[in-house]
Structures are given as C-alpha cells and as structure tokens.
Scaffold this motif. Structure first.
Motif, PDB file in Angstrom:
ATOM      1  N   ALA B  10       0.825  -1.194   0.000  1.00  0.00           N
ATOM      2  CA  ALA B  10       0.000   0.000   0.000  1.00  0.00           C
ATOM      3  C   ALA B  10       0.865   1.252   0.000  1.00  0.00           C
ATOM      4  O   ALA B  10       0.380   2.347  -0.202  1.00  0.00           O
ATOM      5  N   CYS B  11       2.150   1.091   0.239  1.00  0.00           N
ATOM      6  CA  CYS B  11       3.079   2.200   0.104  1.00  0.00           C
ATOM      7  C   CYS B  11       3.446   2.310  -1.368  1.00  0.00           C
ATOM      8  O   CYS B  11       4.201   1.485  -1.890  1.00  0.00           O
ATOM      9  N   PRO B  12       2.893   3.299  -2.049  1.00  0.00           N
ATOM     10  CA  PRO B  12       2.998   3.318  -3.517  1.00  0.00           C
ATOM     11  C   PRO B  12       4.400   3.578  -4.040  1.00  0.00           C
ATOM     12  O   PRO B  12       4.659   3.351  -5.218  1.00  0.00           O
ATOM     13  N   ILE B  13       5.284   4.043  -3.185  1.00  0.00           N
ATOM     14  CA  ILE B  13       6.627   4.306  -3.696  1.00  0.00           C
ATOM     15  C   ILE B  13       7.591   3.170  -3.410  1.00  0.00           C
ATOM     16  O   ILE B  13       8.757   3.227  -3.800  1.00  0.00           O
ATOM     17  N   ALA B  14       7.119   2.114  -2.761  1.00  0.00           N
ATOM     18  CA  ALA B  14       8.023   1.026  -2.395  1.00  0.00           C
ATOM     19  C   ALA B  14       8.767   0.435  -3.597  1.00  0.00           C
ATOM     20  O   ALA B  14       9.982   0.232  -3.523  1.00  0.00           O
ATOM     21  N   PRO B  15       8.094   0.163  -4.711  1.00  0.00           N
ATOM     22  CA  PRO B  15       8.832  -0.400  -5.849  1.00  0.00           C
ATOM     23  C   PRO B  15       9.912   0.544  -6.372  1.00  0.00           C
ATOM     24  O   PRO B  15      11.027   0.110  -6.693  1.00  0.00           O
TER      25      PRO B  15
END
Lengths: 119, 119
Positions: B10-15
């Motif tokens: 759900a953390c959109p910047i993880a990738p």
DNA sequence: CTGTATCCGATACGATACTG
DNA sequence: CAGTATCGTATCGGATACAG
C-alpha cells in the motif's frame, strides 16, 4: 574534472538516502502520513508482514531522527500513539516526486528488463 | 479511511525505492551523471570501497533496468565504457530535490538525535 | 496492548585469488 | 583491463515465545 580521495562520500545524497530510504522507513512514514496518528498495533496490522521487533526498531530510529513522535499514555492496557512530525512531513514533496517518477518511468524499466532478459 | 489487505504494498513508492535506492546505486548513478561516460576501472577507483564483484553486480542490475548502458570495445586490453541513459538522467531532479532537503533538514536530524541521546 | 528476548536462516558484502 | 570464482563473515530480518 573534480578529483577526490573519498569517492563514496563524494555522493552528496548518500547520507540522506541512508536516513530516509533504509528498510521499512518509507512504508512506516507513508502510513503515518496517510492515516495520521495511530497506535502501535494499527501500524503493525497495516504493515502486515512486519514483526513487532522490527517495527519497534524502526520506530525508535525514526523517533531518534526526529521524524516521528511517540506518545505514551499510562493506562491499562497501555496505549502508545505515533505521529509524524513536521520534519517528517517535509519529506512529502520528495515522496510525491518519486511517485510521479514511478508512474512515468517504471513501465520503461520493466520494458528494459524484458529486452535485457530476452538475450 | 481507506482500508487494505496488502499494507506493505500500500506504500505506492516502495517499488521505486527498491529500484533507485538499493545499495550502491545512487553513488554509481551520481558518478556517471557527474563525470560522464567512463570505464570500469575509473568507477572502481571513484567508489574506492567497492569491490569489483559488487560493482559488476550493481552495473548489471542498472543495465538491466535501463538506467545505464554498457559498451564493449574488443581491443587489447579490453575496454568497457559505462554511461547513464536518458532514463537514468530522468532521476536527476529527484536527486537534486533530495540534496536540497538534506541541506535544509539534515542539521535538524542531527539536533534531534542529540536531544534524544541526551536522555 | 506494547513491547523484549532469543534463536535462526538468508543474504549480501568484503577479501582474495585467478582468468581471458 | 574487466571481470569471475570461491570463501568466510556479518548483519539483518523473521519466527517464536514471553513479560509488564
């Protein structure tokens, strides 16, 4: 051409990278930024794959770095709330910029990988 | 309140974080961005504490992700040059933003640490 | 609920030596 | 020069159990 004897530290963003992008810090900050002040167990559930040990470690580090505050309420059962600080909030534009970059460029990365792997 | 069953992602910047801020990637990209196209041994010397094995691993990863190109010149002795791609260059504003944040806020972090440790 | 204590396995990194 | 191969180590994170 600039020359230096300390090349690794010649990367001026290295300290900031270590601070902001060490493991679990972005998901934790994102959760606190998005959902606001919340308790330990709420964070634990949101980051479902994290263990309490690691969550504690990361929260302590973030608290020490001034990015998060910890508020202890001496009740039974005990209640502890974590909240992002203004200093932590100041990272929001950076995270937004990274999200924008990802939206535009992550597909290109996957394309590049496909091309590379096709050899 | 949004709820999700996959909180870590759900953390959109993880990738993007995994891609851009994994270990050694920022110093390597910074060196290529700052000093331009250069040979393996030049990178190795600039990042003085890196070993050839790790440098090779990271360069392969960056090449696969489309952030760096590798050019092999079949000479004796062999010559290989690495260069940042336009996709890699597209990270420059992000890095600049991070550098600005660090200039303004790293002192606050150190101050927070001093306060925290004084207990 | 909010952690802490212990053990364990994987991974990643460094050191070193060697090849084409 | 540009890597590769092998080895040892260290750190980190996960699993589990337990305490205040």
């Amino acid at each position: 051409m600039i020359e230096t004897d300390d090349p690794e530290l010649a990367c001026p963003i290295a300290p900031a990278v270590d601070l902001v992008f060490s493991r679990w810090t972005t998901p934790i900050l994102w959760a606190l930024h998005t959902y606001g002040r919340q308790r330990f167990v709420q964070l634990e559930r949101r980051l479902s794959s994290i263990t309490p040990k690691v969550l504690t470690q990361r929260l302590r580090q973030l608290e020490r770095d001034g990015l998060v505050t910890r508020t202890y309420h001496p009740e039974v059962p005990p209640r502890v709330e974590y909240e992002i600080t203004p200093l932590g909030q100041s990272l929001a534009p950076l995270f937004a910029g990274l999200a924008d970059w990802a939206d535009e460029n992550l597909p290109k990365v996957h394309e590049a990988r496909a091309v590379f792997d096709a050899r």
